[in-house]
Design a protein around this motif. Structure first.
Motif, PDB file in Angstrom:
ATOM      1  N   GLN A  68       0.737  -1.465   0.032  1.00 50.23           N
ATOM      2  CA  GLN A  68       0.149   0.460   0.081  1.00 50.23           C
ATOM      3  C   GLN A  68       1.334   1.335  -0.444  1.00 50.23           C
ATOM      4  O   GLN A  68       0.336   2.539  -0.484  1.00 50.23           O
ATOM      5  N   ASN A  69       1.675   1.097   0.264  1.00 52.19           N
ATOM      6  CA  ASN A  69       3.027   1.916   0.200  1.00 52.19           C
ATOM      7  C   ASN A  69       4.437   2.347  -0.703  1.00 52.19           C
ATOM      8  O   ASN A  69       5.108   3.258  -0.769  1.00 52.19           O
ATOM      9  N   SER A  70       3.292   1.488  -2.134  1.00 53.94           N
ATOM     10  CA  SER A  70       4.431   1.704  -3.025  1.00 53.94           C
ATOM     11  C   SER A  70       3.339   2.456  -3.672  1.00 53.94           C
ATOM     12  O   SER A  70       1.673   2.348  -3.776  1.00 53.94           O
ATOM     13  N   SER A 236     -10.038  -3.955  -3.608  1.00 50.78           N
ATOM     14  CA  SER A 236      -8.615  -4.272  -3.211  1.00 50.78           C
ATOM     15  C   SER A 236      -7.509  -3.610  -2.334  1.00 50.78           C
ATOM     16  O   SER A 236      -7.251  -3.347  -1.169  1.00 50.78           O
ATOM     17  N   ASP A 237      -7.488  -2.031  -2.756  1.00 47.83           N
ATOM     18  CA  ASP A 237      -7.069  -0.960  -2.045  1.00 47.83           C
ATOM     19  C   ASP A 237      -7.527  -0.595  -0.848  1.00 47.83           C
ATOM     20  O   ASP A 237      -7.219  -0.556  -0.009  1.00 47.83           O
ATOM     21  N   ASP A 241      -6.688  -0.660   2.369  1.00 51.38           N
ATOM     22  CA  ASP A 241      -6.362   0.190   2.637  1.00 51.38           C
ATOM     23  C   ASP A 241      -6.499   0.133   4.416  1.00 51.38           C
ATOM     24  O   ASP A 241      -6.457   1.380   5.682  1.00 51.38           O
ATOM     25  N   ASP A 242      -7.825   0.079   4.336  1.00 52.52           N
ATOM     26  CA  ASP A 242      -7.685  -0.159   6.051  1.00 52.52           C
ATOM     27  C   ASP A 242      -7.692  -1.015   6.826  1.00 52.52           C
ATOM     28  O   ASP A 242      -7.822  -0.279   8.310  1.00 52.52           O
ATOM     29  N   ASP A 247      -3.963   5.523   2.063  1.00 56.16           N
ATOM     30  CA  ASP A 247      -4.751   5.991   1.076  1.00 56.16           C
ATOM     31  C   ASP A 247      -4.963   5.856  -0.471  1.00 56.16           C
ATOM     32  O   ASP A 247      -5.066   6.406  -1.311  1.00 56.16           O
ATOM     33  N   LYS A 248      -4.066   4.085  -0.462  1.00 56.96           N
ATOM     34  CA  LYS A 248      -3.512   4.198  -2.163  1.00 56.96           C
ATOM     35  C   LYS A 248      -5.152   4.437  -2.603  1.00 56.96           C
ATOM     36  O   LYS A 248      -4.732   4.915  -3.998  1.00 56.96           O
TER      37      LYS A 248
END
Length: 256
Positions: A68-70, A236-237, A241-242, A247-248
């Motif tokens: 999620q941080n990519s 999926s995102d 994110d949850d 917040d991708k």
């Protein structure tokens, strides 16, 4: 180092995962597991592998925070390829693989254990495939090797977990011991295998894989295809994110 490998004088190779805090493996971590198992296959001095972990639990699956941080889908693609490589390497390892499971074994952890040949577990061990919570599919192929079909479907749809003690009744876990005795229990059964003629054991491993009713590699890739569909839908995102506090999904929507 996420993955270490030690070949003992008796021919037992101990492969250890150690990725604090919860052994959620990065993309590279999954490929490291695959490399360690491939090394074991190629080394005729290796008679059997014990796959274990340090820390709180055996394996918490993929590193969702890395994903999620990519940006884009590189981490997702990498995780899917890495998991496939690791699961395949365990299954196709030329010698038997004994999984020594402590604590939690979820998601990708079930992929590793389901493809192992023998499973021993600590009395605090539990297994689950919470993939639906993160908008992914996968490892049902491997959970189905641990429990009967209807139990697998219940665990999959509900994201419930099942204890190692309960898996003993299905014959998928050989024995449950205290965490302190786990490595010794794994080494004991591994030692029985290591005492056999390694040429015969390697032939036996290949023969048993050849009579499996399900092609686990193709089955898992089929599951992964639905993961990609769910990612393209965006769901999926949102779910990841949850979980990760990111917040991708919102960023992707703005870029659309």
């Amino acid at each position: 180092m996420t993955v270490s490998s030690e070949l003992r004088p008796d021919g037992i190779r101990v492969v250890t995962m150690n990725a604090p805090p919860v052994n959620a493996l990065t993309v590279q971590g999954w490929f490291d597991v695959a490399a360690a198992l491939d090394e074991a296959s190629a080394d005729m001095a290796t008679k059997v592998v014990v796959l274990r972990a340090e820390g709180k639990g055996f394996n918490a699956g993929v590193d969702i925070k890395e994903m999620q941080n990519s940006t884009g889908f590189d981490a997702l693609l990498g995780a899917n390829k890495g998991c496939f490589a690791a699961f395949k390497a365990v299954y196709e390892c030329s010698v038997p693989v004994v999984a020594a499971v402590n604590g939690f074994c979820v998601g990708g952890g079930v992929g590793l254990v389901g493809n192992a040949d023998i499973v021993v577990a600590s009395d605090d061990a539990f297994f689950g495939v919470p993939e639906v919570n993160q908008g992914a599919l996968g490892a049902a192929t491997h959970m189905a090797r641990l429990v009967p079909q209807h139990m697998m479907r219940t665990l999959y749809f509900t994201a419930r977990t099942i204890s190692a003690k309960d898996l003993v009744q299905f014959g998928s876990v050989l024995e449950v011991v205290s965490r302190e005795d786990l490595l010794d229990a794994a080494l004991k059964v591994a030692g029985e295998i290591a005492a056999k003629n390694t040429v015969v054991i390697r032939a036996a491993k290949e023969a048993l894989n050849g009579i499996d009713p399900i092609d686990v590699n193709k089955s898992y890739r089929w599951e992964q295809g639905f993961t990609f569909e769910l990612n393209l839908m965006g769901v999926s995102d949102e779910l990841r994110d949850d979980f990760a506090g990111t917040d991708k999904a919102e960023h992707n929507a703005k870029g659309a």
